[in-house]
Design an enzyme around this catalytic site. Structure first.
Site, PDB file in Angstrom:
ATOM      1  N   GLY A   1     -13.690  16.518  26.699  1.00 26.69           N
ATOM      2  CA  GLY A   1     -13.771  16.964  25.303  1.00 26.69           C
ATOM      3  C   GLY A   1     -14.950  17.906  25.160  1.00 26.69           C
ATOM      4  O   GLY A   1     -15.680  17.892  24.183  1.00 26.69           O
ATOM      5  N   ALA A   2     -15.127  18.755  26.186  1.00 33.06           N
ATOM      6  CA  ALA A   2     -16.357  19.558  26.307  1.00 33.06           C
ATOM      7  C   ALA A   2     -16.388  20.798  25.421  1.00 33.06           C
ATOM      8  O   ALA A   2     -17.424  21.438  25.284  1.00 33.06           O
ATOM      9  CB  ALA A   2     -16.562  19.970  27.771  1.00 33.06           C
ATOM     10  N   ALA A   3     -15.245  21.150  24.804  1.00 35.09           N
ATOM     11  CA  ALA A   3     -15.227  22.364  23.970  1.00 35.09           C
ATOM     12  C   ALA A   3     -15.519  22.064  22.504  1.00 35.09           C
ATOM     13  O   ALA A   3     -15.643  22.970  21.684  1.00 35.09           O
ATOM     14  CB  ALA A   3     -13.873  23.064  24.089  1.00 35.09           C
TER      15      ALA A   3
ATOM     16  N   GLY B   1     -17.345  20.026  18.996  1.00 32.30           N
ATOM     17  CA  GLY B   1     -18.641  20.095  18.310  1.00 32.30           C
ATOM     18  C   GLY B   1     -19.724  19.272  18.976  1.00 32.30           C
ATOM     19  O   GLY B   1     -20.899  19.647  18.968  1.00 32.30           O
ATOM     20  N   ILE B   2     -19.355  18.137  19.564  1.00 33.78           N
ATOM     21  CA  ILE B   2     -20.315  17.334  20.326  1.00 33.78           C
ATOM     22  C   ILE B   2     -20.337  17.812  21.777  1.00 33.78           C
ATOM     23  O   ILE B   2     -21.387  17.954  22.393  1.00 33.78           O
ATOM     24  CB  ILE B   2     -19.952  15.824  20.281  1.00 33.78           C
ATOM     25  CG1 ILE B   2     -20.033  15.290  18.862  1.00 33.78           C
ATOM     26  CG2 ILE B   2     -20.873  15.011  21.204  1.00 33.78           C
ATOM     27  CD1 ILE B   2     -19.404  13.906  18.674  1.00 33.78           C
TER      28      ILE B   2
ATOM     29  N   ARG C   1     -12.895   5.832   9.149  1.00 34.40           N
ATOM     30  CA  ARG C   1     -12.875   5.706  10.607  1.00 34.40           C
ATOM     31  C   ARG C   1     -11.512   5.149  11.043  1.00 34.40           C
ATOM     32  O   ARG C   1     -11.123   5.265  12.193  1.00 34.40           O
ATOM     33  CB  ARG C   1     -14.037   4.813  11.087  1.00 34.40           C
ATOM     34  CG  ARG C   1     -15.358   5.554  11.021  1.00 34.40           C
ATOM     35  CD  ARG C   1     -16.539   4.755  11.513  1.00 34.40           C
ATOM     36  NE  ARG C   1     -17.777   5.456  11.213  1.00 34.40           N
ATOM     37  CZ  ARG C   1     -18.480   6.161  12.082  1.00 34.40           C
ATOM     38  NH1 ARG C   1     -18.070   6.295  13.322  1.00 34.40           N
ATOM     39  NH2 ARG C   1     -19.596   6.762  11.728  1.00 34.40           N
TER      40      ARG C   1
ATOM     41  N   ASN D   1      -7.581   9.208  17.723  1.00 34.11           N
ATOM     42  CA  ASN D   1      -8.509   9.091  18.853  1.00 34.11           C
ATOM     43  C   ASN D   1      -8.157   7.982  19.840  1.00 34.11           C
ATOM     44  O   ASN D   1      -8.467   8.082  21.024  1.00 34.11           O
ATOM     45  CB  ASN D   1      -9.938   8.918  18.328  1.00 34.11           C
ATOM     46  CG  ASN D   1     -10.457  10.214  17.708  1.00 34.11           C
ATOM     47  OD1 ASN D   1      -9.792  11.245  17.761  1.00 34.11           O
ATOM     48  ND2 ASN D   1     -11.633  10.175  17.130  1.00 34.11           N
TER      49      ASN D   1
ATOM     50  N   ASP E   1     -27.565   5.503  16.734  1.00 33.45           N
ATOM     51  CA  ASP E   1     -28.104   4.553  15.747  1.00 33.45           C
ATOM     52  C   ASP E   1     -29.581   4.282  16.009  1.00 33.45           C
ATOM     53  O   ASP E   1     -30.372   4.104  15.075  1.00 33.45           O
ATOM     54  CB  ASP E   1     -27.309   3.247  15.780  1.00 33.45           C
ATOM     55  CG  ASP E   1     -25.836   3.468  15.469  1.00 33.45           C
ATOM     56  OD1 ASP E   1     -25.535   4.366  14.665  1.00 33.45           O
ATOM     57  OD2 ASP E   1     -24.986   2.769  16.046  1.00 33.45           O
TER      58      ASP E   1
ATOM     59  N   HIS F   1     -20.954   0.187  16.065  1.00 34.81           N
ATOM     60  CA  HIS F   1     -21.362   1.580  15.872  1.00 34.81           C
ATOM     61  C   HIS F   1     -20.618   2.228  14.708  1.00 34.81           C
ATOM     62  O   HIS F   1     -20.117   3.331  14.807  1.00 34.81           O
ATOM     63  CB  HIS F   1     -21.147   2.366  17.183  1.00 34.81           C
ATOM     64  CG  HIS F   1     -21.525   3.817  17.094  1.00 34.81           C
ATOM     65  ND1 HIS F   1     -22.784   4.240  16.737  1.00 34.81           N
ATOM     66  CD2 HIS F   1     -20.803   4.939  17.317  1.00 34.81           C
ATOM     67  CE1 HIS F   1     -22.818   5.567  16.746  1.00 34.81           C
ATOM     68  NE2 HIS F   1     -21.625   6.023  17.093  1.00 34.81           N
TER      69      HIS F   1
END
Length: 325
Positions: free
Chosen positions: A9-11, A13-14, A97, A104, A160, A187
């Site tokens: 998931g490297a492209a 926002g994170i 979530r 997800n 956190d 989390h």
């Protein structure tokens, strides 16, 4: 010793800032970037120009061709020591979530199947939300494949701790480097419980309650501030890189490396996953520590809020994999 690290998931926002921070770590020898978004090839090219040792390679999965996607994922995971997973969709305003879960859960499940096949002994660091459920999902998939090692699966709850240290340091007017708040539970929302009583600080009861609420709602604070343009990506990338680097330091033989993480745990009866401080070692989680001493406020929060919410989230993750059969 340098490690091979995959960011899945490297492209996103994170994923992009996380990959940048990992490229900057002397512990990383090879950085494999995977995403279903073609941009990942450009992210890899961009990062490859940075004057650090890590070699960077991009792998593009195809949403239209499952066989090609799997082949690219397996290539990205070949020989990997640490897999960091920020893949998935971010939370948008008005999105719970729970809404995130449906999308997800499937993404994480598919990536973990790839890990089970290509690098089952790697350290798996899950950032994809909702972590309270995606970690049990990962565990169930690994169990099905006969390769589950509870010491090597981590839900990254580091943000956190990073937030707690920042907000408490502001309240006490000290440097964040002087603060280390243990955060237990899960989390998301009320499952996040900073153990402020263990700081032995001058915080009043009112300050403790206010800080606890702010830490629990900090993700929403960022979502609202970005006004529909994203969620907490930069601070999450910082926290994710911090955790991955700690894992690699411990794999390299460094002693007394400790981070809070959401892991397979026997700390709380009936909750097979729980976040507490964890001492890391060459094989992953070496010691999962207890919660330690608690104030009355913290005990009440754990019993009335953390436990019931976490139990539901864990059961939901386990059921997701069971229903895939």
């Amino acid at each position: 010793m340098g490690f091979t690290v995959a960011v899945l998931g490297a492209a996103g926002g994170i994923g992009q800032p996380l990959s940048l921070l990992l490229k900057n770590s002397p512990l990383v020898e090879k950085l494999n970037l995977f995403d279903v978004v073609p941009l990942v090839a450009g992210v890899a090219a961009d990062l490859s120009h940075i004057e650090t040792e890590a070699k960077v390679e991009g792998f593009v999965g195809s949403l239209k061709d499952p066989a090609e996607q799997k082949a690219q994922l397996l290539k990205a995971l070949a020989g990997v020591d640490v897999a960091v997973i920020p893949a998935g969709v971010p939370r948008k305003p008005g999105m719970t979530r729970d809404d995130l879960f449906k999308i997800n859960a499937g993404i994480v499940s598919g990536l973990i199947e790839g890990i089970a096949e290509a690098c089952p002994k790697c350290m798996i660091c899950i950032i994809s939300n909702p972590v309270n459920s995606t970690v049990p999902i990962a565990a169930e998939v690994l169990k099905k494949k006969g390769v589950f090692d509870p010491k090597r699966l981590f839900g990254v709850s580091t943000l956190d701790i990073v937030r707690s240290n920042t907000f408490v340091a502001e309240a006490l007017n000290v440097s964040p480097a002087e603060v280390n708040v243990p955060v237990v539970g899960g989390h998301s929302g009320v499952t996040i419980l900073p153990l402020l009583s263990q700081l032995k600080s001058s915080l009043s009861e009112e300050q403790v309650e206010k800080l606890t609420k702010r830490i629990q709602n900090a993700g929403t604070e960022v979502v609202e501030a970005k006004a529909g343009a994203g969620s907490a990506t930069l601070s999450m990338a910082f926290a994710g890189a911090r955790f991955a680097v700690s894992v690699m330091k411990a794999m390299n033989g460094e002693e007394n490396v400790q981070e809070c993480a959401y892991v397979a745990s026997a700390v709380v009866p009936d909750l097979p996953y729980f976040a507490t401080p964890v001492t890391l070692g060459p094989e992953g989680a070496k010691t999962v520590h207890d919660v330690g001493s608690l104030s009355d406020f913290e005990k009440e929060q754990l019993e009335t809020k953390v436990y019931p919410e976490l139990k539901k989230a864990i059961e939901k993750g386990v059921a997701f994999v069971a229903n895939q059969d």
